[in-house]
Write a protein that holds these residues in place. Structure first.
Motif, PDB file in Angstrom:
ATOM      1  N   LYS A  13       0.845  -1.186   0.000  1.00  0.00           N
ATOM      2  CA  LYS A  13       0.000   0.000   0.000  1.00  0.00           C
ATOM      3  C   LYS A  13       0.888   1.246   0.000  1.00  0.00           C
ATOM      4  CE  LYS A  13      -2.306   1.059   3.724  1.00  0.00           C
ATOM      5  NZ  LYS A  13      -3.307   1.016   4.817  1.00  0.00           N
ATOM      6  N   THR A  14       0.557   2.208  -0.872  1.00  0.00           N
ATOM      7  CA  THR A  14       1.377   3.414  -1.015  1.00  0.00           C
ATOM      8  C   THR A  14       0.531   4.659  -0.828  1.00  0.00           C
ATOM      9  OG1 THR A  14       2.791   2.276  -2.614  1.00  0.00           O
ATOM     10  CG2 THR A  14       2.972   4.669  -2.512  1.00  0.00           C
ATOM     11  N   ALA A  15       1.006   5.568   0.021  1.00  0.00           N
ATOM     12  CA  ALA A  15       0.362   6.869   0.209  1.00  0.00           C
ATOM     13  C   ALA A  15       1.304   7.954  -0.284  1.00  0.00           C
ATOM     14  CB  ALA A  15       0.028   7.082   1.685  1.00  0.00           C
ATOM     15  N   VAL A  16       0.732   8.999  -0.892  1.00  0.00           N
ATOM     16  CA  VAL A  16       1.530  10.093  -1.459  1.00  0.00           C
ATOM     17  C   VAL A  16       1.223  11.389  -0.723  1.00  0.00           C
ATOM     18  CG1 VAL A  16       2.123  11.376  -3.542  1.00  0.00           C
ATOM     19  CG2 VAL A  16       1.426   8.983  -3.720  1.00  0.00           C
ATOM     20  N   GLU A  17       2.278  12.054  -0.292  1.00  0.00           N
ATOM     21  CA  GLU A  17       2.147  13.375   0.330  1.00  0.00           C
ATOM     22  C   GLU A  17       2.913  14.376  -0.524  1.00  0.00           C
ATOM     23  OE1 GLU A  17       3.493  15.821   4.380  1.00  0.00           O
ATOM     24  OE2 GLU A  17       3.813  13.647   4.232  1.00  0.00           O
ATOM     25  N   GLU A  18       2.224  15.400  -0.968  1.00  0.00           N
ATOM     26  CA  GLU A  18       2.863  16.427  -1.798  1.00  0.00           C
ATOM     27  C   GLU A  18       3.580  17.424  -0.906  1.00  0.00           C
ATOM     28  OE1 GLU A  18       1.292  20.071  -4.395  1.00  0.00           O
ATOM     29  OE2 GLU A  18       0.799  18.143  -5.325  1.00  0.00           O
ATOM     30  N   LEU A  19       4.897  17.440  -0.986  1.00  0.00           N
ATOM     31  CA  LEU A  19       5.690  18.376  -0.193  1.00  0.00           C
ATOM     32  C   LEU A  19       5.800  19.730  -0.882  1.00  0.00           C
ATOM     33  CD1 LEU A  19       8.565  15.921   0.859  1.00  0.00           C
ATOM     34  CD2 LEU A  19       6.443  16.466   2.092  1.00  0.00           C
ATOM     35  N   SER A  20       5.788  19.706  -2.209  1.00  0.00           N
ATOM     36  CA  SER A  20       5.805  20.920  -3.027  1.00  0.00           C
ATOM     37  C   SER A  20       5.339  20.492  -4.411  1.00  0.00           C
ATOM     38  CB  SER A  20       7.216  21.524  -3.080  1.00  0.00           C
ATOM     39  OG  SER A  20       8.049  20.778  -3.957  1.00  0.00           O
ATOM     40  N   PRO A  21       5.113  21.438  -5.317  1.00  0.00           N
ATOM     41  CA  PRO A  21       4.695  21.034  -6.668  1.00  0.00           C
ATOM     42  C   PRO A  21       5.712  20.134  -7.372  1.00  0.00           C
ATOM     43  CG  PRO A  21       4.241  23.360  -6.319  1.00  0.00           C
ATOM     44  CD  PRO A  21       5.049  22.897  -5.147  1.00  0.00           C
ATOM     45  N   THR A  22       6.955  20.099  -6.872  1.00  0.00           N
ATOM     46  CA  THR A  22       7.974  19.296  -7.546  1.00  0.00           C
ATOM     47  C   THR A  22       8.590  18.220  -6.648  1.00  0.00           C
ATOM     48  OG1 THR A  22       9.741  20.861  -6.954  1.00  0.00           O
ATOM     49  CG2 THR A  22       8.583  21.222  -9.057  1.00  0.00           C
ATOM     50  N   ARG A  23       7.990  17.980  -5.467  1.00  0.00           N
ATOM     51  CA  ARG A  23       8.568  16.977  -4.574  1.00  0.00           C
ATOM     52  C   ARG A  23       7.450  16.282  -3.788  1.00  0.00           C
ATOM     53  NH1 ARG A  23      13.655  15.690  -3.100  1.00  0.00           N
ATOM     54  NH2 ARG A  23      14.059  14.779  -1.048  1.00  0.00           N
ATOM     55  N   VAL A  24       7.558  14.952  -3.679  1.00  0.00           N
ATOM     56  CA  VAL A  24       6.559  14.182  -2.957  1.00  0.00           C
ATOM     57  C   VAL A  24       7.248  13.260  -1.967  1.00  0.00           C
ATOM     58  CG1 VAL A  24       4.879  14.218  -4.842  1.00  0.00           C
ATOM     59  CG2 VAL A  24       6.517  12.323  -4.677  1.00  0.00           C
ATOM     60  N   LYS A  25       6.449  12.799  -1.012  1.00  0.00           N
ATOM     61  CA  LYS A  25       6.908  11.802  -0.056  1.00  0.00           C
ATOM     62  C   LYS A  25       5.998  10.584  -0.178  1.00  0.00           C
ATOM     63  CE  LYS A  25       7.618  11.039   4.930  1.00  0.00           C
ATOM     64  NZ  LYS A  25       7.549  11.667   6.267  1.00  0.00           N
ATOM     65  N   LEU A  26       6.574   9.448  -0.498  1.00  0.00           N
ATOM     66  CA  LEU A  26       5.825   8.211  -0.587  1.00  0.00           C
ATOM     67  C   LEU A  26       5.996   7.443   0.719  1.00  0.00           C
ATOM     68  CD1 LEU A  26       6.897   6.970  -4.158  1.00  0.00           C
ATOM     69  CD2 LEU A  26       5.055   8.545  -3.550  1.00  0.00           C
ATOM     70  N   THR A  27       4.898   6.986   1.273  1.00  0.00           N
ATOM     71  CA  THR A  27       4.939   6.105   2.439  1.00  0.00           C
ATOM     72  C   THR A  27       4.429   4.746   1.985  1.00  0.00           C
ATOM     73  OG1 THR A  27       4.564   7.954   3.959  1.00  0.00           O
ATOM     74  CG2 THR A  27       4.147   5.727   4.793  1.00  0.00           C
ATOM     75  N   VAL A  28       5.293   3.739   2.085  1.00  0.00           N
ATOM     76  CA  VAL A  28       4.990   2.428   1.510  1.00  0.00           C
ATOM     77  C   VAL A  28       4.936   1.380   2.623  1.00  0.00           C
ATOM     78  CG1 VAL A  28       5.662   0.702  -0.209  1.00  0.00           C
ATOM     79  CG2 VAL A  28       6.229   3.121  -0.576  1.00  0.00           C
ATOM     80  N   GLU A  29       3.801   0.674   2.718  1.00  0.00           N
ATOM     81  CA  GLU A  29       3.632  -0.422   3.661  1.00  0.00           C
ATOM     82  C   GLU A  29       3.644  -1.740   2.884  1.00  0.00           C
ATOM     83  OE1 GLU A  29       0.044   0.232   5.771  1.00  0.00           O
ATOM     84  OE2 GLU A  29       0.739   2.075   6.752  1.00  0.00           O
ATOM     85  N   VAL A  30       4.494  -2.685   3.321  1.00  0.00           N
ATOM     86  CA  VAL A  30       4.665  -3.935   2.588  1.00  0.00           C
ATOM     87  C   VAL A  30       4.462  -5.121   3.527  1.00  0.00           C
ATOM     88  CG1 VAL A  30       6.190  -5.274   1.088  1.00  0.00           C
ATOM     89  CG2 VAL A  30       6.402  -2.772   1.158  1.00  0.00           C
ATOM     90  N   PRO A  31       3.492  -5.996   3.242  1.00  0.00           N
ATOM     91  CA  PRO A  31       3.339  -7.224   4.042  1.00  0.00           C
ATOM     92  C   PRO A  31       4.597  -8.082   3.942  1.00  0.00           C
ATOM     93  CG  PRO A  31       1.419  -6.847   2.661  1.00  0.00           C
ATOM     94  CD  PRO A  31       2.463  -5.879   2.204  1.00  0.00           C
ATOM     95  N   PHE A  32       4.904  -8.767   5.030  1.00  0.00           N
ATOM     96  CA  PHE A  32       6.144  -9.528   5.069  1.00  0.00           C
ATOM     97  C   PHE A  32       6.179 -10.630   4.013  1.00  0.00           C
ATOM     98  CE2 PHE A  32       9.983 -10.779   7.360  1.00  0.00           C
ATOM     99  CZ  PHE A  32      10.367  -9.549   7.881  1.00  0.00           C
ATOM    100  N   ASP A  33       5.017 -11.148   3.657  1.00  0.00           N
ATOM    101  CA  ASP A  33       4.983 -12.211   2.652  1.00  0.00           C
ATOM    102  C   ASP A  33       5.590 -11.760   1.322  1.00  0.00           C
ATOM    103  OD1 ASP A  33       3.825 -13.940   4.398  1.00  0.00           O
ATOM    104  OD2 ASP A  33       1.763 -13.641   3.667  1.00  0.00           O
TER     105      ASP A  33
END
Length: 464
Positions: free
Chosen positions: A2-22
């Motif tokens: 699962k990936t969430a995107v946070e816009e830090l500026s019009p030219t930069r983002v922060k992706l938060t990625v959750e990955v099941p261990f499987d």
């Protein structure tokens, strides 16, 4: 994942990625194998150490670290595709959570291509140069041809601009001769503009057999930048004599028997060149017109990378020239500050152009077929003076084929812009690019229904 995107500026983002261990299982298996190859445990051959023994002897943390080193870059790539962002820099990745057996979480901050809309570019009004060939155009080409076949004749008079002198040069600092600044039998055109300041002024008025010295700043070698006395000894003075414009010259300089035939050929080629220029101008000006309508924030990292690349190339050019920095910039009639300012402007435009053309490529669904890639390699090889198969191998070995295809589709996008524009020449005459394509390709112009105009594939058009 699962990936969430946070816009830090019009030219930069922060992706938060959750990955099941499987989802880490393939990377974890590879990690156990890699660690097993690296460790030595009594009673086990290299590579055959069981996973439980590795964990008992070296700890599970070692395996987890190796797992993440392998998995996270791949997972980042999947996350980027999933959220449809276009990175233009290397990401700053941080693993923020490890819940062993359950899931991991990491963040990735990265500069991206900003979101923007491309305005309608149909019917943009563009003015290009006229393709009319004048007598002056033909005369200019003939004069250039005469220059190539000019002869040098010795004269018994002082040298003037345009004359060629053969001279010996040497440099002295405090009366001591600088050997590396010494040259004999140098041929030089007076008034050509040497990087050695004062040379032209010293040569004007000198005759064969005369010697003169002048003070200047050395431009190369170990003493570059130091003041020195340069001594000139003129061995001979020759003037350039141009051949007469007649049938004999036509036979000497071309495959034609008469001057009239040569002039007709030059006129035809000049028209062809001007038609190609019209195509190039239409595409470039249509692009510039579109760029003026779009305000795109530029990622700072991408801009800095582009500027640094230009500065690196400049340093290489200076080193290759063998000149001092001052002499190099003097040769190109600019300053270091002016060149750096130019880099900032040109780099910003290059990035913006790439962003816009890539949008058009996607909107128009432009692609590259094998023949187009082959044509590109052959043409580029001719420009570089190498064999096409040699260049193709170099591109493949250095993972540059993708860059070549990007260049091809961006050129196609430019042709789409040119074809969509309303083009007139400087005399106010309408310019039909489709008719130009046909003439350059030696085809008969066929009128098509209005609704079909502009649908001709870019690959069918001349490469200007």
């Amino acid at each position: 994942m699962k990936t969430a995107v946070e816009e830090l500026s019009p030219t930069r983002v922060k992706l938060t990625v959750e990955v099941p261990f499987d989802e880490l299982r393939p990377s974890m298996d590879a990690a156990y194998k890699k660690v097993a190859q690296q460790v030595r445990v009594p009673g086990f051959r290299p590579g055959k150490v069981p996973a439980r023994i590795i964990e008992q002897r070296f700890g599970r943390a070692v395996v987890l670290e190796e797992t993440l080193n392998d998995a996270v870059p791949k997972l980042y790539g999947q996350a980027v595709d999933e959220v449809d962002v276009f990175p233009v820099s290397q990401p700053d990745i941080e693993v923020t959570k490890i819940d062993d057996g359950e899931q991991i979480e990491f963040t990735a901050e990265v500069d991206i291509r900003p979101n923007f809309d491309v305005p309608d570019y149909q019917g943009a009004e563009i003015t290009v140069d006229s393709a009319e060939v004048s007598d002056a155009d033909v005369d200019k080409q003939l004069d250039a041809l005469r220059q190539r076949f000019a002869t040098l004749t010795g004269v018994e008079r002082p040298a003037a601009d345009g004359d060629f002198v053969v001279m010996d040069l040497r440099a002295e600092i405090d009366g001591k001769n600088i050997e590396e600044q010494q040259a004999n039998e140098v041929s030089y055109e007076v008034g050509a503009g040497s990087v050695l300041q004062g040379l032209d002024d010293a040569l004007r008025g000198m005759s064969a057999g005369e010697e003169k010295s002048f003070r200047t700043e050395l431009v190369g070698g170990e003493n570059a930048g130091e003041e020195a006395d340069v001594v000139i000894n003129v061995k001979s003075v020759k003037e350039k004599v141009l051949p007469e414009l007649d049938d004999e010259f036509a036979q000497l300089a071309s495959e034609f028997d008469t001057l009239e035939e040569l002039q007709a050929s030059i006129r035809e080629q000049s028209r062809r060149n001007k038609l190609i220029d019209q195509v190039v101008q239409a595409r470039d000006k249509a692009l510039d017109t579109l760029l003026e309508k779009i305000d795109i924030p530029l990622p700072e990292s991408a801009l800095n990378t582009e500027i640094d690349a230009r500065k690196h190339n400049l340093e290489h050019q200076i080193a290759e020239s063998g000149l001092s920095r001052d002499a190099f910039f003097r040769l190109y009639q600019t300053t270091e500050e002016e060149r750096f300012a130019e880099f900032e402007t040109s780099a910003a435009k290059a990035i913006k152009v790439g962003f816009v053309l890539d949008k058009i490529v996607k909107a128009e669904e432009l692609g590259v077929d094998e023949q187009e890639l082959t044509n590109f390699v052959v043409r580029r090889a001719m420009e570089m003076g190498v064999q096409p198969n040699q260049l193709a191998q170099h591109l493949a070995d250095n993972d540059q084929l993708t860059l070549a295809m990007v260049e091809i589709v961006r050129d196609k996008a430019k042709s789409v812009l040119g074809d969509a524009a309303k083009v007139v020449d400087s005399e106010g005459n309408e310019v039909d690019l489709k008719a130009i394509y046909a003439e350059l390709n030696g085809e008969e112009v066929v009128e098509e229904p209005a609704e079909e105009s502009g649908d001709k594939p870019a690959g069918d058009k001349p490469e200007a």
